[in-house]
Motif scaffolding. Sequence first.
Motif, short mmCIF file in Angstrom:
data_model
loop_
_atom_site.label_atom_id
_atom_site.label_comp_id
_atom_site.label_asym_id
_atom_site.label_seq_id
_atom_site.Cartn_x
_atom_site.Cartn_y
_atom_site.Cartn_z
N GLN A 32 52.76 39.59 30.17
CA GLN A 32 51.44 40.27 30.14
C GLN A 32 51.16 41.54 29.72
O GLN A 32 50.13 41.93 29.18
CB GLN A 32 50.78 39.86 31.50
N LYS A 45 45.86 39.90 31.59
CA LYS A 45 45.62 38.77 32.74
C LYS A 45 45.83 37.60 31.84
O LYS A 45 45.21 37.58 30.93
CB LYS A 45 44.49 39.22 33.39
N GLU A 58 38.58 35.89 31.65
CA GLU A 58 37.54 36.05 32.80
C GLU A 58 37.28 34.60 33.16
O GLU A 58 36.56 33.78 32.58
CB GLU A 58 36.35 36.81 32.67
N1 LIG Z 1 39.53 38.49 36.56
C1 LIG Z 1 40.47 37.73 35.99
C2 LIG Z 1 41.77 37.66 36.91
C3 LIG Z 1 43.00 37.01 36.38
C4 LIG Z 1 44.16 37.25 37.32
O1 LIG Z 1 44.02 38.15 38.20
N2 LIG Z 1 45.13 36.77 36.88
C5 LIG Z 1 46.41 37.13 37.41
C6 LIG Z 1 47.22 35.65 37.68
S1 LIG Z 1 46.48 34.86 39.04
C7 LIG Z 1 47.34 37.94 36.32
O2 LIG Z 1 47.27 37.67 35.14
N3 LIG Z 1 48.14 38.58 36.78
C8 LIG Z 1 49.28 39.34 36.08
C9 LIG Z 1 49.07 40.93 36.30
O3 LIG Z 1 48.13 41.29 37.30
O4 LIG Z 1 50.05 41.50 35.93
C10 LIG Z 1 39.92 36.12 35.87
O5 LIG Z 1 39.18 35.71 36.72
O6 LIG Z 1 40.28 35.32 35.06
#
Ligand SMILES: N[C@@H](CCC(=O)N[C@@H](CS)C(=O)NCC(=O)O)C(=O)O
Length: 191
Positions: A32, A45, A58
């Motif tokens: 990512q 993300k 999002e």
């Molecule tokens: N605000 C975003 C949050 C997405 C999110 O936190 N995704 C996490 C996986 S559950 C992610 O990509 N984490 C990778 C990182 O933080 O490096 C949404 O609602 O889509």
Amino acid sequence: MPGSCSRVTLIALEECGLNYEDRRVALLGGAQQRPEYRAINWKGKVPALVVEGVVVTESPVILTYLARRQPGAGLLPATVGEAAALEGLSDLMWCSGTLHPSMTQLEVTAQVISTRLHGGGWWYGHRWSIVDAYVAWCLAVAAQVDFPIHAHPVLQDHRRRTEARPSFRSMQVRERAAIERDQLQVPSWYT
Ligand SMILES: N[C@@H](CCC(=O)N[C@@H](CS)C(=O)NCC(=O)O)C(=O)O
């Protein structure tokens, strides 16, 4: 990323019966952060959904988009009027902005504490301190709220019903295919 919140988007796509291509983003390998993915989602993300060349990010936005695109799929309750329609968005915002971060935070904090206490020591090593009492109390509270799901038949039943839906199974097939295809590393709690 199997097991991540992108599975909610996968479930929504399955419920809508839409054709889509899934692309892995190996979070544990740091994919990512790479420029290729940052070019898609600058926030680094998942999930990100590309619709007719437009990147949608999002979860509440992606899910609202899919709910509006396929109203018959029942992703959100049918409503009359614009104000009533905002209830679904409000609930999705709450899931994403409040519920999701608090769950993630608990996991991250537990890991930080485990690392600090590694080797069976106290917070300051060999010497007990009142910090240990404080941490132990917080962990006892966390254990109470740490979803011993078997103690909550309503929640357990809700989970069982959610996981019995064809979309959940289809999502798992996708995730498992990605794990095998790309030899993805997944967290130990992954199911
Ligand atoms: N605000 C975003 C949050 C997405 C999110 O936190 N995704 C996490 C996986 S559950 C992610 O990509 N984490 C990778 C990182 O933080 O490096 C949404 O609602 O889509």
